[in-house]
Design a protein around this motif. Structure first.
Motif, PDB file in Angstrom:
ATOM      1  N   VAL A  92       0.835  -1.200   0.000  1.00 33.81           N
ATOM      2  CA  VAL A  92       0.000   0.000   0.000  1.00 33.81           C
ATOM      3  C   VAL A  92       0.869   1.247   0.000  1.00 33.81           C
ATOM      4  O   VAL A  92       1.788   1.370   0.803  1.00 33.81           O
ATOM      5  CB  VAL A  92      -0.914   0.021   1.239  1.00 33.81           C
ATOM      6  CG1 VAL A  92      -1.841   1.219   1.183  1.00 33.81           C
ATOM      7  CG2 VAL A  92      -1.704  -1.262   1.322  1.00 33.81           C
ATOM      8  N   VAL A  93       0.592   2.167  -0.906  1.00 37.15           N
ATOM      9  CA  VAL A  93       1.248   3.465  -0.897  1.00 37.15           C
ATOM     10  C   VAL A  93       0.156   4.521  -0.879  1.00 37.15           C
ATOM     11  O   VAL A  93      -0.731   4.519  -1.721  1.00 37.15           O
ATOM     12  CB  VAL A  93       2.135   3.655  -2.140  1.00 37.15           C
ATOM     13  CG1 VAL A  93       2.710   5.050  -2.166  1.00 37.15           C
ATOM     14  CG2 VAL A  93       3.230   2.617  -2.176  1.00 37.15           C
ATOM     15  N   VAL A  94       0.212   5.379   0.098  1.00 32.70           N
ATOM     16  CA  VAL A  94      -0.788   6.441   0.187  1.00 32.70           C
ATOM     17  C   VAL A  94      -0.086   7.789   0.147  1.00 32.70           C
ATOM     18  O   VAL A  94       0.873   8.013   0.882  1.00 32.70           O
ATOM     19  CB  VAL A  94      -1.606   6.326   1.492  1.00 32.70           C
ATOM     20  CG1 VAL A  94      -2.671   7.413   1.522  1.00 32.70           C
ATOM     21  CG2 VAL A  94      -2.243   4.965   1.595  1.00 32.70           C
ATOM     22  N   VAL A  95      -0.547   8.651  -0.732  1.00 33.55           N
ATOM     23  CA  VAL A  95       0.011  10.004  -0.822  1.00 33.55           C
ATOM     24  C   VAL A  95      -1.075  10.978  -0.408  1.00 33.55           C
ATOM     25  O   VAL A  95      -2.140  11.017  -1.010  1.00 33.55           O
ATOM     26  CB  VAL A  95       0.483  10.304  -2.251  1.00 33.55           C
ATOM     27  CG1 VAL A  95       0.932  11.755  -2.369  1.00 33.55           C
ATOM     28  CG2 VAL A  95       1.611   9.374  -2.634  1.00 33.55           C
ATOM     29  N   GLY A  96      -0.800  11.745   0.614  1.00 35.80           N
ATOM     30  CA  GLY A  96      -1.787  12.687   1.114  1.00 35.80           C
ATOM     31  C   GLY A  96      -2.866  11.958   1.903  1.00 35.80           C
ATOM     32  O   GLY A  96      -2.893  10.735   1.962  1.00 35.80           O
ATOM     33  N   GLN A 108      -0.411  -4.227  -5.834  1.00 30.74           N
ATOM     34  CA  GLN A 108      -0.036  -2.849  -5.508  1.00 30.74           C
ATOM     35  C   GLN A 108      -1.285  -1.999  -5.352  1.00 30.74           C
ATOM     36  O   GLN A 108      -2.125  -1.958  -6.247  1.00 30.74           O
ATOM     37  CB  GLN A 108       0.814  -2.257  -6.631  1.00 30.74           C
ATOM     38  CG  GLN A 108       2.009  -3.082  -7.012  1.00 30.74           C
ATOM     39  CD  GLN A 108       3.204  -2.781  -6.152  1.00 30.74           C
ATOM     40  OE1 GLN A 108       3.183  -1.861  -5.348  1.00 30.74           O
ATOM     41  NE2 GLN A 108       4.245  -3.556  -6.317  1.00 30.74           N
ATOM     42  N   TYR A 156      -2.489   1.891  -4.612  1.00 29.05           N
ATOM     43  CA  TYR A 156      -1.975   3.248  -4.556  1.00 29.05           C
ATOM     44  C   TYR A 156      -3.151   4.198  -4.391  1.00 29.05           C
ATOM     45  O   TYR A 156      -4.139   4.116  -5.123  1.00 29.05           O
ATOM     46  CB  TYR A 156      -1.218   3.561  -5.853  1.00 29.05           C
ATOM     47  CG  TYR A 156      -0.784   4.991  -5.980  1.00 29.05           C
ATOM     48  CD1 TYR A 156       0.253   5.480  -5.205  1.00 29.05           C
ATOM     49  CD2 TYR A 156      -1.399   5.852  -6.872  1.00 29.05           C
ATOM     50  CE1 TYR A 156       0.664   6.789  -5.314  1.00 29.05           C
ATOM     51  CE2 TYR A 156      -0.988   7.166  -6.988  1.00 29.05           C
ATOM     52  CZ  TYR A 156       0.042   7.630  -6.210  1.00 29.05           C
ATOM     53  OH  TYR A 156       0.444   8.927  -6.319  1.00 29.05           O
ATOM     54  N   GLU A 212      -4.140   8.377  -3.809  1.00 29.40           N
ATOM     55  CA  GLU A 212      -3.593   9.727  -3.771  1.00 29.40           C
ATOM     56  C   GLU A 212      -4.714  10.744  -3.628  1.00 29.40           C
ATOM     57  O   GLU A 212      -5.748  10.650  -4.285  1.00 29.40           O
ATOM     58  CB  GLU A 212      -2.797  10.020  -5.044  1.00 29.40           C
ATOM     59  CG  GLU A 212      -2.185  11.402  -5.010  1.00 29.40           C
ATOM     60  CD  GLU A 212      -1.340  11.725  -6.226  1.00 29.40           C
ATOM     61  OE1 GLU A 212      -1.273  10.899  -7.138  1.00 29.40           O
ATOM     62  OE2 GLU A 212      -0.756  12.827  -6.238  1.00 29.40           O
ATOM     63  N   GLU A 227      -5.308  14.525  -4.339  1.00 29.51           N
ATOM     64  CA  GLU A 227      -4.701  15.693  -4.956  1.00 29.51           C
ATOM     65  C   GLU A 227      -5.785  16.741  -5.138  1.00 29.51           C
ATOM     66  O   GLU A 227      -6.688  16.580  -5.958  1.00 29.51           O
ATOM     67  CB  GLU A 227      -4.078  15.334  -6.298  1.00 29.51           C
ATOM     68  CG  GLU A 227      -3.046  16.366  -6.718  1.00 29.51           C
ATOM     69  CD  GLU A 227      -2.545  16.115  -8.124  1.00 29.51           C
ATOM     70  OE1 GLU A 227      -3.285  15.501  -8.915  1.00 29.51           O
ATOM     71  OE2 GLU A 227      -1.433  16.578  -8.429  1.00 29.51           O
ATOM     72  N   PHE A 253      -7.748   9.545  -5.917  1.00 27.78           N
ATOM     73  CA  PHE A 253      -7.464   8.543  -6.927  1.00 27.78           C
ATOM     74  C   PHE A 253      -6.976   7.277  -6.242  1.00 27.78           C
ATOM     75  O   PHE A 253      -6.114   7.345  -5.363  1.00 27.78           O
ATOM     76  CB  PHE A 253      -6.394   9.094  -7.881  1.00 27.78           C
ATOM     77  CG  PHE A 253      -5.915   8.095  -8.880  1.00 27.78           C
ATOM     78  CD1 PHE A 253      -6.601   7.891 -10.058  1.00 27.78           C
ATOM     79  CD2 PHE A 253      -4.774   7.349  -8.641  1.00 27.78           C
ATOM     80  CE1 PHE A 253      -6.152   6.973 -10.987  1.00 27.78           C
ATOM     81  CE2 PHE A 253      -4.320   6.423  -9.552  1.00 27.78           C
ATOM     82  CZ  PHE A 253      -5.016   6.238 -10.737  1.00 27.78           C
ATOM     83  N   SER A 290      -5.675   3.288  -7.175  1.00 28.78           N
ATOM     84  CA  SER A 290      -5.394   2.286  -8.193  1.00 28.78           C
ATOM     85  C   SER A 290      -5.042   0.971  -7.510  1.00 28.78           C
ATOM     86  O   SER A 290      -4.330   0.949  -6.510  1.00 28.78           O
ATOM     87  CB  SER A 290      -4.248   2.766  -9.086  1.00 28.78           C
ATOM     88  OG  SER A 290      -3.185   1.857  -9.076  1.00 28.78           O
ATOM     89  N   GLU A 293      -8.618   1.589 -11.845  1.00 29.99           N
ATOM     90  CA  GLU A 293      -8.405   2.969 -11.423  1.00 29.99           C
ATOM     91  C   GLU A 293      -9.730   3.581 -11.008  1.00 29.99           C
ATOM     92  O   GLU A 293     -10.687   3.572 -11.778  1.00 29.99           O
ATOM     93  CB  GLU A 293      -7.799   3.792 -12.567  1.00 29.99           C
ATOM     94  CG  GLU A 293      -6.422   3.323 -12.967  1.00 29.99           C
ATOM     95  CD  GLU A 293      -5.869   4.094 -14.157  1.00 29.99           C
ATOM     96  OE1 GLU A 293      -4.686   3.959 -14.441  1.00 29.99           O
ATOM     97  OE2 GLU A 293      -6.660   4.829 -14.799  1.00 29.99           O
TER      98      GLU A 293
END
Lengths: 231, 430
Positions: free
Chosen positions: B323-327, B360, B362, B364, B366, B371, B373, B421
């Motif tokens: 898991v990658v989380v941005v914000g 994966q 992901y 984000e 923004e 978003f 994925s 997505e």
């Protein structure tokens, strides 16, 4: 460097590697996984278990790539990077560092990257991917794991208001796109296909991000780290 | 002799443990009038507080013995939480919430009257005007000051348990100072009464000299002692922390290792166990505090929700999810729907694409767009080739997103895996 398209086959390539990790078991494992020089092209020329040892071994053997653990007795990977700074900057045969850690905490990752490591992968990586990353680092490119890409995006995204100085330290749209795809788990080759650019271009984008991260983005990162109470 | 025991023992107010373990004497920190001695004693003996207070009062009348006794108790018995609550409600005729609140006021009025009566009796008894009276007043002053300061010390200790607002703290400081002033006045009065006022200067100088001498002699030793004490405290905290880590590692890790040994032939299960353990340990090591316990609580931010969903899918299907989380942003209704769609996508990826390696994820945030994925490296499939009655992807993912005003895109290559997505605008700030 013409065969970057086919990263799995590197006829004639040879890279000398030093392993720095305080867990002997882990060093043995990595050695077993990537150290078959005949098939992988990787030769492990030295091992070290702490900072002092690492500096001594690296200075003595002058490897091309150092696989560096982030958590080490004697000051951690950052300290090794600090003391090996002259070797990294050498014009001939520069030593390049690839951080390899079990920790994926943001402060560890950002710390070693700012210290000068050319990439960051977690210890869950497979042997093939690791060999791949080693060669990529040897070529002078940056290796980002999805998680690291996420951290970097986070760092730049949280400062949406443009800073007063020039655009030099901002990520371009393209770089951001590339990072985003890395964070989504794409390999460089897949990114290239997706964006209709060459792998070489992807690599140069990533290198540019790394450079920005190290050099010009100090204030943004500091702000980011402070906001998250990491420092 | 009462001995200090962990607070926990005192605070356990349930009747069952009180039967089993020996009751320890504590001064009550709640609803006390002076030092909480009477309340504590009453709780210990199982008597109404009033009885104990009356006994003290009567003893006080007989040449102040009660006061002395009270002071000794105050000094020796540690302050605790709880004390007596049940007896108070026992002789309350109407078990009404409002009555209960009013009751302490009545008690305090009663205590005030009792105090006045006591004072009057005491004063007439000891004939203040006489020769002895010259000592009584300073003694009273000193006593009052000491009471104030001691009470203050209790409050300071109590502040460890309860947060006191700043204004209260100022008040406490003032009270402490008043106590010191009272004691000082009493001592001075003693000197004056003894007729040594003329030599007050000399006496003060001598006293100062003695104090300075003692400070010089004992100062370094005192400093070292406080340093040792704080160091010792630090060590104890560290030891406690270590013990906590050890306990945690012991509980969960050893348990998991046992399970792994038992399931050694089943690589999927072993991987699942190891991943779950890794996640828990990471959570525990890198999150500041309070996490891990609130597993059952609903997540209220996007990042948390994504991680939670991924963890659950991972546990259930034995496929690692990265898991990658941005914000991050708070979760609203639309995002909750997106999370459900994402979860569905994760389940699909784990079920059908798990052999190709880690899935994966992901996410984000923004601006106003969120978003997500989900990507696997499995065999992939052709959406158009899926029969129309298979509603999993169409309904749970695409349909759900569209109903909530978002979009879902599916990309699937024969051997490049599948990527879902999901894009959603956040609801307007409300």
């Amino acid at each position: 460097m013409t065969e970057t398209e086919g990263t799995q086959e590197r006829p004639g390539r040879h890279v000398r590697v030093v392993l720095v990790d305080d867990h002997r078991m882990f060093r043995t494992g990595v050695q077993a996984e990537i150290g078959q020089t005949a098939t992988t092209g990787v030769e492990v020329v030295g091992e070290a278990a702490d900072v002092d040892q690492a500096v001594t071994v690296i200075t003595a053997t002058r490897p091309e790539v150092v696989l560096l653990d982030v958590h080490l007795p004697g000051g951690g990977g950052v300290e090794v990077l600090r003391r090996c700074a002259p070797l990294m900057g050498a014009v001939e045969n520069p030593v390049r560092f690839l951080a390899l850690s079990v920790s994926d905490a943001a402060e560890d990752v950002i710390g070693v990257i700012r210290g000068g490591a050319r990439g960051y992968v977690t210890k869950t990586i497979t042997g093939t991917d690791l060999v791949d990353s080693v060669f990529r680092v040897q070529d002078g490119d940056a290796v980002f794991s999805p998680r690291l890409a996420g951290f970097v995006l986070d760092a730049f995204a949280s400062t949406d208001a443009p800073p007063m100085d020039e655009d030099l330290d901002r990520l371009t749209q393209r770089e951001r796109e590339v990072l985003r795809l890395i964070a989504r788990g794409y390999a460089y080759k897949e990114i290239a296909k997706q964006l209709f650019i060459s792998v070489k271009t992807v690599e140069s984008h990533v290198s540019a991000v790394l450079r920005k991260l190290q050099l010009s983005n100090r204030h943004e990162l500091t702000r980011w780290a402070t906001a998250r109470r990491l420092v | 002799m009462p001995v200090a025991t962990p607070r926990r023992a005192a605070s356990s107010r349930a009747p069952e443990p009180e039967e089993t373990q020996p009751r320890k004497l504590y001064r009550s920190a709640e609803g006390r009038m002076l030092g909480g001695v009477a309340r504590g004693l009453a709780g210990h003996l199982g008597l109404p507080v009033v009885w104990v207070r009356i006994v003290f009062f009567v003893l006080f009348l007989s040449d102040g013995l009660g006061a002395l006794l009270y002071a000794v108790f105050w000094f020796v018995v540690p302050l605790g939480v709880g004390g007596v609550d049940a007896p108070r409600s026992a002789f309350e005729t109407t078990p009404d919430g409002r009555r209960k609140l009013r009751k302490p006021d009545k008690g305090q009025v009663f205590a005030l009257i009792a105090l006045l009566v006591g004072a009057v009796t005491f004063v007439t008894h000891v004939e203040v005007g006489g020769q002895a009276g010259r000592y009584v007043w300073p003694a009273l002053l000193i006593g009052l000051g000491v009471v104030l300061v001691w009470r203050q010390a209790d409050n300071a200790r109590r502040a460890h348990w309860t947060e006191t607002p700043r204004r209260r703290r100022m008040l406490q400081l003032a009270r402490g100072l008043a106590g010191v002033a009272l004691v000082g006045m009493g001592l001075t009065a003693f000197l004056v009464v003894r007729g040594s006022a003329a030599q007050l200067g000399n006496v003060l100088t001598a006293a100062l000299a003695v104090v300075a001498g003692i400070a010089l002699l004992a100062g370094p030793w005192l400093v070292r002692m406080t340093q040792d004490l704080s160091e010792e405290r630090l060590m104890r905290i560290r030891a406690q922390e270590r013990a906590e880590v050890a306990a945690h590692v012991h509980d969960s890790v050893l348990h998991t290792l046992t399970l792994i040994q038992r399931n050694a032939e089943d690589p999927g299960e072993v991987r699942r166990l190891a991943r779950a353990q890794e996640r828990e340990l990471r959570n525990w090591l890198y999150k500041p505090e309070g996490t891990g316990k609130d597993e059952s609580e609903e997540p209220d931010t996007l990042a948390e929700a994504v991680k939670r969903a991924a963890a659950e899918v991972e546990d259930k299907h034995g496929v690692p999810l990265e898991v990658v989380v941005v914000g991050d942003c708070p979760l609203d209704d639309k995002l909750a729907a997106q999370m459900q769609a994402a979860r569905e996508a994760m389940v699909n990826a784990a079920k059908y694409g798990g052999e190709g390696g880690a899935v994966q994820v992901y996410a984000e945030v923004e601006g106003r767009t969120v978003f997500v994925s989900v990507r696997d490296r499995g065999p992939g499939f052709d959406l158009d080739a899926v029969p129309g009655d298979r509603m999993g992807v169409r309904e749970s993912i695409i349909g759900r997103m569209q109903r909530n005003g978002g979009t879902a895109r599916l990309r699937s290559a024969p051997d490049g895996g599948t990527e879902v997505e999901l894009e959603m605008e956040r609801a307007a700030d409300g």
